[in-house]
Each structure stands twice: as structure tokens, then as C-alpha cells.
Design a protein around this motif. Sequence first.
Motif, short mmCIF file in Angstrom:
data_model
loop_
_atom_site.label_atom_id
_atom_site.label_comp_id
_atom_site.label_asym_id
_atom_site.label_seq_id
_atom_site.Cartn_x
_atom_site.Cartn_y
_atom_site.Cartn_z
N GLY A 130 17.79 22.16 29.49
CA GLY A 130 18.88 21.30 29.06
C GLY A 130 19.93 21.15 30.14
O GLY A 130 19.66 21.34 31.33
N TRP A 131 21.16 20.82 29.72
CA TRP A 131 22.27 20.60 30.63
C TRP A 131 23.55 21.22 30.06
O TRP A 131 23.72 21.32 28.84
N THR A 132 24.42 21.61 30.94
CA THR A 132 25.80 21.90 30.57
C THR A 132 26.67 20.83 31.21
O THR A 132 26.26 20.18 32.18
N GLY A 133 27.86 20.63 30.67
CA GLY A 133 28.73 19.60 31.24
C GLY A 133 30.16 19.74 30.75
O GLY A 133 30.40 20.33 29.69
N GLU A 134 31.09 19.22 31.53
CA GLU A 134 32.51 19.21 31.16
C GLU A 134 32.90 17.79 30.76
O GLU A 134 32.66 16.83 31.48
N VAL A 188 18.94 12.04 33.25
CA VAL A 188 20.19 11.65 32.60
C VAL A 188 20.52 10.22 33.05
O VAL A 188 20.64 9.96 34.25
N ALA A 189 20.62 9.31 32.08
CA ALA A 189 21.01 7.92 32.38
C ALA A 189 22.40 7.66 31.77
O ALA A 189 22.62 7.95 30.59
N ALA A 195 32.08 8.11 35.04
CA ALA A 195 31.12 9.07 35.60
C ALA A 195 31.15 10.37 34.81
O ALA A 195 32.19 10.76 34.25
N VAL A 196 30.00 11.03 34.76
CA VAL A 196 29.91 12.33 34.08
C VAL A 196 29.27 13.33 35.04
O VAL A 196 28.46 12.98 35.89
N ALA A 197 29.66 14.60 34.91
CA ALA A 197 29.08 15.68 35.72
C ALA A 197 28.29 16.61 34.80
O ALA A 197 28.82 17.08 33.78
N VAL A 198 27.05 16.82 35.14
CA VAL A 198 26.19 17.69 34.34
C VAL A 198 25.49 18.68 35.27
O VAL A 198 25.35 18.45 36.47
#
Length: 575
Positions: A130-134, A188-189, A195-198
Motif C-alpha cells: 500500500g501507501w502512506t501519505g500526508e 497512483v494516478a 499534487a500529492v505525496a505518497v
Amino acid sequence: MNDNKNMVLAMVLIAIVLFGGSALSERFFPAAGPRTVKVEDGKVKPLPQPNVSPAGAASPAALRARDTVLGETPRVTIQTPSLAGSIDLKGARFDDLVLVRQREGLAKDSPPVRLLSPGGAPNAYFAGFGWTGEGVAVPDANTVWTASSTTLTPATPVTLSWTNPTGQTFQLIVSVDEGYLFTVKQRVANAGSGAVAVRPYGLASRAKKSADPTSWTMHVGPISFLGGKASYDTDWETLDEDRAGVTRDSRGGWLGFTDKYWLTALVPAGDAPIAASFRKSESGAYQADYAGAPVVVAPGQAVTGETRLFAGAKEKTWLDRYETAGITKLSKSIDWGWFEWFMRPIFSLLQWLFHATGNFGVAIICLTFIVRLIMFPIADRQFRSMAGMRRVQPKMKAIQERHKDDKPKLQQEMLKLYQEEKINPAAGCLPILLQIPVFYALYKVLMVSVEMRHQPFALWIKDLSAPDPLTPVNLFGLLDFTPPALLAIGVLPILLGVTMWMQFKLNPAQLDPVQQQVFGIMPWVMMVIMAPFAAGLQLYWVVSNILTIAQQKWLYHRYDMEAGTVILDAKPIKK
């Protein structure tokens, strides 16, 4: 008085070996796999193998049945020639996996070995990605994914998708080969406005320790190849004692959990930097995980990373194939030990002999012949020297009688005799020393290679990796009881003791009566010590002893004839 002290010391040492050998061997040299058969009423019957499941001990009664848990959530079925099971769409967990070509026991109806099991069921053991993200909603353990297909096969990959409320779509594109390797593309699209950071991650979690024993000769538990080095240092106790866990930075590599025969390993693709760790959670579960480098996904853009999951049997053919395909040193998941350079050729030769003969027991016998053939020139010199020792025994006894009160003079005269007769009393040690690496290599092969697991030989030997089940202690199964392991001395260990005794009888008698008595007792001590070891190892030793006896008698006869002397009761009779 001195001889009495030596005798007492010898008997004490033999008692330590005899009664302490089993405990020491279990600690430092695990003897064999669990017994897989028993002999009852003269017939060989398979035993159930309740501890084959890698997740180990029984779980609390509050846990639900596995079938119940599997039926609670939507799933994607896994079907390959080597694996069967499913992926849970809730949380996208690889949590249901059995090895279809590996059986728990020898019985025909024995179920396949289960490797992975869902959370909430006994012996939970699963992997996930999976992913983590802020500042961005990412999928978690409660996320229900959408699958592009209901079945995953080597010919049909499956895409799992989930889109969050702000327009980011997360995908796991899963494929599997015909062996034990899953490939997962994490995509991730970003269809959102910013913008997102993962940061991608992978994890493997198991609720219990392995039921398989661990020792300094065989590692079971957390395992990794990180920073260009295989690590067997972290074990269950390390994680029990340090809840902070163990963290390592690396570029590529792999990490996971190993059992004696099975492995679950997370394998990030390429050599991208990762932060890898092992830890024990508050719930008591053990976890291996890694996190990749953070990535920023701009609006209208997509990023894709690739990772892999090995989940299966540590079959050397597949491990080598995956190494060739780019997974660095995956074969290090087999704990070959210090003599890997020697064990791999022994294993390869055994495998070739097995494919040529169709029987691993016959392959071990063939290996024994090959080893004895290679060592024949050394044995030739050994027995020439020992034949010389037999010839000069009357002279040695005479010297011993003349100088029994003058040890320095005795040693001087003995050395002079050896030089005159051109014999070397230490020549007999070299073949034994040279056989030690072969014996240890075969021991390791029988212990750690899944290819040897449940391999039959003939008659009552149905599993060469387990101890010999046929023992006279219960009249070869005619009496209705199973003797304890310490007393269950099988036919092969008895043959080992008898053939070793016959071999010692052919050797020149020791001048020291204490040493002679120790040699007389040693075969029976070794018979007891070797009883719990794998039948394949016992078979090798018995055949090697028989060949040595035949070789010894022939070479003694040859060299006695060359010397013009016939040996009879250690007294030379000139022809």
C-alpha cells in the motif's frame, strides 16, 4: 594407578557423550524432521503432522474458524500449478495460500501445506502492499478494492483499484508465475486539483513464531538480504526483547520470514533506497516491512513502482531461477552455513543422482560410492600404513615391555621403528577428516532442503529426512506402544554400530588397553547418538562403513601378500 585413572576418565567422557549427546545435538544440531511414520503390527503407517503449518502453535479460542473468516469478504481466487488460495479485497491482503505440491504428511489424503492464513483465524499470516501519505486519503486495512477479474492465474493478471474522494486512484496490478513469485505494480494516478505525496510500502505479518526449531546450524525466523549481505542474526528473541525492532537502510534486497522449508519474502524491485524493519507489535504479531522513497504525483500525472512477493517452498531450482531474473541472492534464504561452497555441489550431485535413479535413497548410496572412489588413493595409503602397523605389532609390544617404565625412551624407540618400517600411525586419521565435510554437507542437505522432505527409500524407510521408525524396542511394531525418542534405536543406527564395530576390529589393536576399550565401546555410543538423526544420514554412514570394511579387507590382504607375511592373531607367520 595411571591406567585406572585413564579408564575412569574414559568412562566419564563416554557417559557424557552417551547421555548428554542427545540434548546437545538437539540444541546445536537438530537431529531430523519430525517422525512421519510409525510401525504398528508390522506395518508402516503415516503419522499426522500437526506442526507443519509455519504459523506454529494453537491460537486463542476466541479466534474464528478459517473458513468462516474467508467467507466474510469478497476475494480473488489464486490458481497456479504451485499455489492455491485467494486475495482478500478488503485490505488487498495476500492471506490465503496453500502449496499444492507440498503435503503436510505422508498419508494419501494429507492436505497441502498452508503458508498464509487470514487475520482473525488461527495462525494468522499475511502480506500486503500500500501507501502512506500526508494530506491525502490512502487505502488501509478496511478499504474494499474493486477487482478486474475474479481469478488470478499465470496467464491472467488482476488489477485491484480504489479511488478516494479527492480524485486519486490507487491500483495494485498483480501477476503470478507458475512457481512462487507474485509481481505487484503499485500505481497512483492523480485526477485531483493538487499534487500529492505518497510513499509505497510492503509488509508481512505473522501471529506466531514458527514451530520449526532454530539452532546455530539452521536459522528460522526473520531473515533478510539487505545492504549486500544476508542476515541470520535477528531472531524471534531479538524482537521479543526489543519492541523498537530492528531497522536497516538498503538499496534493494529482500526481507521476510523463513521456516525450515517455507519462505515469505518482500522483494522491492531494482536498487531504489528503502527503509526495512522487523518488529513485534503490541498484539504480539511479528512484522517485516519496508518503505520506499516518497514520490510526488502532480495533477494529471501517474507514477508506477514495482515490487514482488515470494511465498512458497524454498526449492533451489526456483530460487536460482529468480536470482537469474534479478532477485539478489534469494537462495541465501536456505541457511547453507559456512561450507556453502561445498554443500551446493553435494546438493546438485544428489539432485542429479536422484533424477537419474528416481530414488533419493539410491542417490545417497551412489553418492557414497562416488566419495569412496574419489578417496581411494588416500585410503590406499591409509591401509598400507595400517597393514604395516599390524605386521609390526609384535615388535611394538616387545618395545613397550622393555621400556614400560621409561616413557621418553619408549617414544624414541617407537619413532625409530616407524621410520625403519616406513609406516605412519597417523595415516588413518586423514580419510576420517576428509569425510567430515561430506558428512556435514549431507547432514545440512537433509536438514534444510525441501527436496529431501518426505522422500522414501525402500521397505520401512518412507521419509529419509526423519529418523528410522523401525526399532526392536517395541519388537518392530508388534507391541502396541511407541518408545520415547531416547530409546527408539532403529535398524539403521543398529547397523551403523555393528559395521563400525566390525571396522574397528579390523584395525590394529591399540597398545594402550584403555584406548582399546574406548574404541570397543565407541560404536555402541555412536549408535545411540545417531538414532535420532535423519535416516538418509544413517544410510550414508552404514554404506560407507560397509565399503570401508570391504576395501580394508582387500587392501590388507594385498599388502600382507606384498610384504610376504600372513597376519594371524597379530602374530607374523613367514611364508
